[in-house]
Motif scaffolding. Structure first.
Motif, short mmCIF file in Angstrom:
data_model
loop_
_atom_site.label_atom_id
_atom_site.label_comp_id
_atom_site.label_asym_id
_atom_site.label_seq_id
_atom_site.Cartn_x
_atom_site.Cartn_y
_atom_site.Cartn_z
N THR A 385 9.25 4.94 4.29
CA THR A 385 8.07 6.17 3.46
C THR A 385 7.64 5.60 2.41
O THR A 385 6.42 5.53 1.50
N TYR A 386 8.94 4.38 1.89
CA TYR A 386 8.62 3.76 0.64
C TYR A 386 7.49 2.63 0.80
O TYR A 386 6.37 2.25 0.52
N GLY A 387 7.32 1.60 2.32
CA GLY A 387 6.66 1.57 2.51
C GLY A 387 5.43 1.91 2.32
O GLY A 387 4.28 1.07 2.57
N ASN A 388 5.18 3.11 3.05
CA ASN A 388 3.85 3.89 3.51
C ASN A 388 3.48 4.01 2.23
O ASN A 388 2.12 4.42 1.49
N VAL A 389 4.23 4.28 0.64
CA VAL A 389 3.85 5.16 -0.48
C VAL A 389 3.33 3.64 -1.16
O VAL A 389 2.12 3.33 -1.26
N ILE A 390 3.74 2.34 -1.49
CA ILE A 390 3.44 1.25 -1.72
C ILE A 390 1.56 0.76 -1.18
O ILE A 390 0.85 0.50 -1.88
N PHE A 391 1.65 1.29 0.73
CA PHE A 391 0.08 0.90 0.99
C PHE A 391 -0.31 1.67 0.05
O PHE A 391 -1.54 1.23 -0.08
N SER A 392 -0.09 2.99 0.27
CA SER A 392 -1.12 3.71 -0.33
C SER A 392 -1.67 3.60 -1.76
O SER A 392 -2.99 3.81 -2.55
N THR A 393 -0.62 3.58 -3.09
CA THR A 393 -1.01 3.24 -4.26
C THR A 393 -1.96 2.08 -4.58
O THR A 393 -2.65 2.76 -5.48
N PHE A 394 -1.79 0.74 -4.00
CA PHE A 394 -2.59 -0.17 -4.38
C PHE A 394 -3.75 -0.35 -3.12
O PHE A 394 -4.64 -0.58 -3.87
N ALA A 395 -3.25 0.05 -2.05
CA ALA A 395 -4.93 -0.41 -1.37
C ALA A 395 -5.46 0.87 -0.86
O ALA A 395 -6.72 0.71 -0.49
N GLN A 396 -5.28 2.22 -1.04
CA GLN A 396 -6.22 2.90 -1.04
C GLN A 396 -6.36 3.02 -2.47
O GLN A 396 -7.61 3.56 -2.91
N GLY A 397 -5.80 3.31 -3.87
CA GLY A 397 -5.70 3.83 -4.14
C GLY A 397 -6.87 2.85 -5.13
O GLY A 397 -7.58 3.18 -5.84
N LEU A 398 -6.28 1.75 -5.09
CA LEU A 398 -7.39 0.50 -6.29
C LEU A 398 -8.76 0.58 -5.18
O LEU A 398 -10.28 -0.07 -5.98
N SER A 399 -9.58 1.00 -4.05
CA SER A 399 -10.65 0.89 -3.32
C SER A 399 -11.04 2.29 -3.37
O SER A 399 -12.53 2.35 -2.98
N ILE A 400 -10.25 3.04 -3.49
CA ILE A 400 -11.28 4.72 -3.44
C ILE A 400 -12.23 5.09 -3.69
O ILE A 400 -13.43 5.78 -3.87
#
Length: 412
Positions: A385-400
């Motif tokens: 879960t933590y891995g998915n949250v970190i990926f989501s926060t940085f990879a998706q959050g910064l590029s959206i």
């Protein structure tokens, strides 16, 4: 507990200050990045036998009880604050679309993630019972309203698309928590409940939460119309959040859904018919401050949780596969329906990739994983879960924001 909270708030304030002065990322992402960097430094210092901060920090995080702090405290305020800003007229126009995405897509996604995760873990001999894989699916299937709403404020998207994404994220939090409660009960119980009992529990919690939220919202509207004193009116909304969530817990209905409905009523009908200009301005300022402060605290906790992450090496190796599974499930349950039935959804077909990428995971997923009984299953689910949250926060959050600009620039 008070000392631990004091340290947390001070840490959140310092990380936010450092981000504003030096890093200059969006506040929630910047705070999480700085907290995560701090965690990795602590882990590195311990691995090099220089100094050990990991054990005391882990004990401090445990004393905070992240799961209880978020699910029974911060979440009600964050969801109410988010719902206050949603356009009720647009939400009504897209009611069934939001309902489909929040209920059908979330439930289907949870099952797909559970099945795919079960097969993937078995392939690397990391055996996790199928019911716990469904628990993992229910933890990461819903998008996190806190993360999504913060991201949408920076991205320039059409109002109907923003309504659909924001509405889905607000309501699927409540749906996800209900699914989690059902699957977690399945995982720890020897008895297998019938489909009718599971459906009955889901309807009781979800529909009950929506109905309770409507009652709370209407009661606050009546009270707001009877006075014109912004301090009292702001206090009434705070009472609605704290008292309403407590009543929801007592009745066994969904508190998150109740807060979303109550917040949407106060933010739309109340703003238009029951508040003066002075009250509206002060109410918005107050809840914006609450939202920003709690977001900083929440993402500080997310970053610092890395200190407590311990698991089998195979679990770290399989983490990228689960990230791909979660994204694929969202493509199938959100992106595909919107792309193939864009006229039915009343959304442009080109919006489908954006809706997939805007499906951020956040603190709620981590809190749900932490609320599981201690053991190997919990540790594995928490790490994934933590891995998915970190990926989501940085990879998706910064590029959206870039993704949104590119999507609608191509259409012009």
């Amino acid at each position: 507990m008070i000392d631990a909270l004091a340290i947390l708030v001070v840490a959140a304030a310092m990380f936010a200050y450092i981000n504003e002065r030096l890093v200059r990322l969006p506040m929630t992402i910047g705070v999480a990045a700085i907290a995560l960097t701090f965690s990795l430094i602590c882990i590195s210092l311990e691995s090099l036998d220089i100094v050990s901060f990991r054990a005391p920090i882990t004990r401090w995080i445990s004393s905070l009880d992240f799961s209880r702090l978020l699910l029974n405290g911060m979440l009600s305020f964050l969801l109410f604050a988010g719902a206050l800003q949603v356009d009720g007229g647009k939400l009504k126009q897209y009611g069934w679309q939001v309902g489909f995405l929040a209920i059908v897509s979330t439930a289907t996604s949870a099952v797909l993630i559970g099945v795919a995760t079960y097969l993937t873990l078995n392939a690397v001999h990391l055996n996790l019972p199928f019911t716990y894989c469904l628990v993992f699916g229910s933890v990461v299937a819903p998008t996190d309203a806190v993360s999504v709403l913060g991201t949408l404020r920076r991205a320039t998207v059409p109002s109907n698309v923003e309504t659909a994404i924001a509405g889905e994220s607000l309501f699927n939090d409540g749906v996800g928590i209900v699914l989690f409660a059902i699957f977690a009960q399945l995982a720890v119980s020897d008895k297998v409940p019938s489909i009718t009992s599971v459906a009955g529990q889901f309807c009781h919690e979800a529909i009950g939460g929506i109905f309770l939220g409507g009652l709370i919202g209407m009661l606050i509207l009546i009270l707001l119309r009877g006075i014109d004193h912004y301090q009292v009116e702001v206090l009434l909304t705070v009472a609605a959040v704290i008292g309403g969530y407590a009543v929801a817990e007592y009745l066994g209905v969904s508190g998150p859904l109740a807060m979303v409905v109550a917040g949407a009523l106060v933010g739309n009908i109340g703003r238009e018919h029951a508040m003066s200009h002075v009250t509206r301005a002060n109410l918005d300022t107050f809840w914006e401050l609450i939202d920003g402060t709690l977001n900083a605290v929440l993402f500080t906790l997310i970053g610092l949780e890395a200190v407590a992450m311990r698991a089998d090496l195979r679990a770290w190796m399989v983490m990228p596969a689960t990230i791909a599974i979660v994204l694929s499930a969202r493509v199938l349950t959100v992106g595909l329906p919107v792309a193939l039935m864009s006229q039915v959804f009343k959304l442009p077909a080109r919006t489908a990739p954006l809706m997939v990428w805007a499906g951020l995971r956040g603190g709620i997923s981590v809190a749900l994983a932490l609320s599981l009984p201690a053991g190997r299953e919990r540790d594995l689910i928490l790490l994934l879960t933590y891995g998915n949250v970190i990926f989501s926060t940085f990879a998706q959050g910064l590029s959206i924001e870039w993704f949104a600009r590119r999507t609608y620039a191509q259409a012009e």
